[in-house]
Design a protein around this motif. Sequence first.
Motif, mmCIF file in Angstrom:
data_model
loop_
_atom_site.group_PDB
_atom_site.id
_atom_site.type_symbol
_atom_site.label_atom_id
_atom_site.label_comp_id
_atom_site.label_asym_id
_atom_site.label_seq_id
_atom_site.Cartn_x
_atom_site.Cartn_y
_atom_site.Cartn_z
ATOM 1 N N GLN A 1 9.070 -25.548 -2.575
ATOM 2 C CA GLN A 1 8.353 -25.442 -3.857
ATOM 3 C C GLN A 1 9.078 -26.224 -4.949
ATOM 4 O O GLN A 1 8.459 -26.954 -5.717
ATOM 5 N N ASN B 1 3.380 -27.912 5.981
ATOM 6 C CA ASN B 1 3.199 -28.192 4.558
ATOM 7 C C ASN B 1 2.401 -29.482 4.363
ATOM 8 O O ASN B 1 1.518 -29.558 3.499
ATOM 9 N N TYR C 1 -1.384 -29.034 5.738
ATOM 10 C CA TYR C 1 -2.313 -28.185 4.993
ATOM 11 C C TYR C 1 -2.137 -28.267 3.473
ATOM 12 O O TYR C 1 -2.729 -27.466 2.741
ATOM 13 N N THR D 1 0.419 -27.592 1.369
ATOM 14 C CA THR D 1 0.906 -26.324 0.843
ATOM 15 C C THR D 1 2.429 -26.323 0.882
ATOM 16 O O THR D 1 3.053 -27.313 1.301
ATOM 17 N N THR D 2 3.053 -25.227 0.434
ATOM 18 C CA THR D 2 4.498 -25.043 0.617
ATOM 19 C C THR D 2 4.692 -23.608 1.091
ATOM 20 O O THR D 2 4.765 -22.690 0.275
ATOM 21 N N VAL D 3 4.753 -23.421 2.401
ATOM 22 C CA VAL D 3 4.880 -22.051 2.917
ATOM 23 C C VAL D 3 6.301 -21.536 2.668
ATOM 24 O O VAL D 3 7.253 -22.315 2.680
ATOM 25 N N ARG E 1 -5.116 -18.704 6.465
ATOM 26 C CA ARG E 1 -3.706 -18.352 6.669
ATOM 27 C C ARG E 1 -3.072 -19.355 7.634
ATOM 28 O O ARG E 1 -3.693 -19.764 8.616
ATOM 29 N N LEU F 1 -3.354 -28.907 -4.182
ATOM 30 C CA LEU F 1 -2.316 -28.134 -3.478
ATOM 31 C C LEU F 1 -2.749 -26.671 -3.397
ATOM 32 O O LEU F 1 -3.367 -26.146 -4.330
ATOM 33 N N ARG F 2 -2.410 -26.012 -2.294
ATOM 34 C CA ARG F 2 -2.821 -24.622 -2.119
ATOM 35 C C ARG F 2 -1.609 -23.739 -1.837
ATOM 36 O O ARG F 2 -0.642 -24.172 -1.236
ATOM 37 N N ASP F 3 -1.718 -22.490 -2.233
ATOM 38 C CA ASP F 3 -0.686 -21.498 -1.920
ATOM 39 C C ASP F 3 -1.208 -20.700 -0.739
ATOM 40 O O ASP F 3 -1.970 -19.757 -0.913
ATOM 41 N N LEU F 4 -0.838 -21.077 0.463
ATOM 42 C CA LEU F 4 -1.419 -20.410 1.629
ATOM 43 C C LEU F 4 -0.417 -19.423 2.226
ATOM 44 O O LEU F 4 0.751 -19.762 2.405
#
Length: 438
Positions: A113, A211, A214, A216-218, A258, A339-342
């Motif tokens: 992040q 990341n 998709y 995102t930043t898991v 998810r 960007l998504r928060d998955l």
Amino acid sequence: MRTINIGLFGLGVVGTGLLTILQNNRDLIRARLGAEVRVKRIVTAHPEKPRSVNLAGIPLGTEPAAILADPEIPIVVELIGGTGAAREIVLGALEAGKHVVTANKALLAEHAQEIFGKVYEKGASLGMEAAVAGGIPVLRSLKEGLAADNILEVAGIVNGTCNYILTKMAQEGAQFADVLAEAQQLGYAEADPTFDVEGHDAAHKLAVLVNLAYGTTVPFGAIYREGISGITPMDIEFARLLGYNIKHLAIGKLEDGRVEARVHPTLVPRDHLLASVNGVFNAVFLTGDNVDATMSYGRGAGGLPTGSAVASDVIDIARNVLSGIRGRVPALTVVAEALRDLPVMPIEDISSEYYLRFQVRDRAGVLARITTVMGSHGISIQSMIQPSQADHPDDPVQVILITHRARERDIRRSLSEIGPMDFILGPTQVIRIERVGT
Ligand SMILES: NC(=O)c1ccc[n+]([C@@H]2O[C@H](COP(=O)([O-])OP(=O)(O)OC[C@H]3O[C@@H](n4cnc5c(N)ncnc54)[C@H](OP(=O)(O)O)[C@@H]3O)[C@@H](O)[C@H]2O)c1
């Protein structure tokens, strides 16, 4: 001809590989880029150490500011490793308006992040091809080659040490500890091998892969991780009898919003391409909704293969610099607004086929009791072997079941009911089965 200056942090395996490539392939790079790539300065912990590469004309020092504050250096290459000094250098470089190339999967995974937040804020380029599968251009495929595809799955063998050990165990019927000791002698495993054999390194690489796949930043800690230290020659042999090889896989998917992200030993059908990826080699499957399954294979480590990926990122960013463009390809494949928060799916929610090896007392009715419990949780059995009989009534016999696709939660519930039963003589081995790319 124009010159693009780079500032290099770290002169270890990969740093030395990068310098060797920039020197040996200087004419080629000049022809492809239309400019000269010049290492203007190197910062390293012990500048006085003898090196196996020509450093003539390149000033060496220990002071990061010598690179970070130099306005003539647009690209910083971080090849130190770790999440301490490297984090400060990468963030410092981005803050100073520079582009960054790094091979540091630990940093990219554990501080995703923060690092990507800064990359997007500054509109910078971040080259990280070397962080996953060393010299194999996998991330560029995700960012550019598959730019029009939904990524259905990323999966592969991304840790050469695990793959070397599992390959040797399979070829020689040897125990994990013996092969590990040999790998350490040959330099294929570190003195402290935990990081590799317990799956941390593969999990770092998987974090980078999902990341990018998709956008995102898991959270790194949410990635499910199992290493290979619990795999026995017996499991490798039983898997072989059933038509599988055991590989350590990193697997990422997107299911109902998810991210499924897990690294663990896996049974792979013997006729699958991944089953024949042996020794220290890596291979990554990327499956897109249009392209279907693709596989890339090659060396996942080493100074020259990894240096090749670093040099390609330098050239890519140098092209942007020469054209006056910033952040042309989004670092996480999507623009900032997309960007998504998955969330990461808990391991209990995944479904898979399973290899289960029970250690049981050799007596009638045992199998019926196991399958009854499993049936009560909706788990059906695909195949079964019981390779031997006990020499002595107190010795365990091995019963191996292969299940049809089942939820991990149901498998765990079944095993917690079966575990305390009086005929169970030891822990049950559980290994997931995957048919990657199908
Ligand atoms: N090795 C591979 O095959 C491979 C493959 C893929 C990715 N990577 C990644 O590439 C990165 C570098 O790996 P490596 O194998 O090249 O490591 P390495 O051989 O251990 O080299 C690390 C270098 O960093 C320097 N260094 C350490 N701390 C420093 C500090 N605080 N300030 C400045 N310099 C510092 C060291 O300096 P001195 O030499 O002066 O002591 C050394 O030159 C890591 O992120 C690693 O995960 C490596």
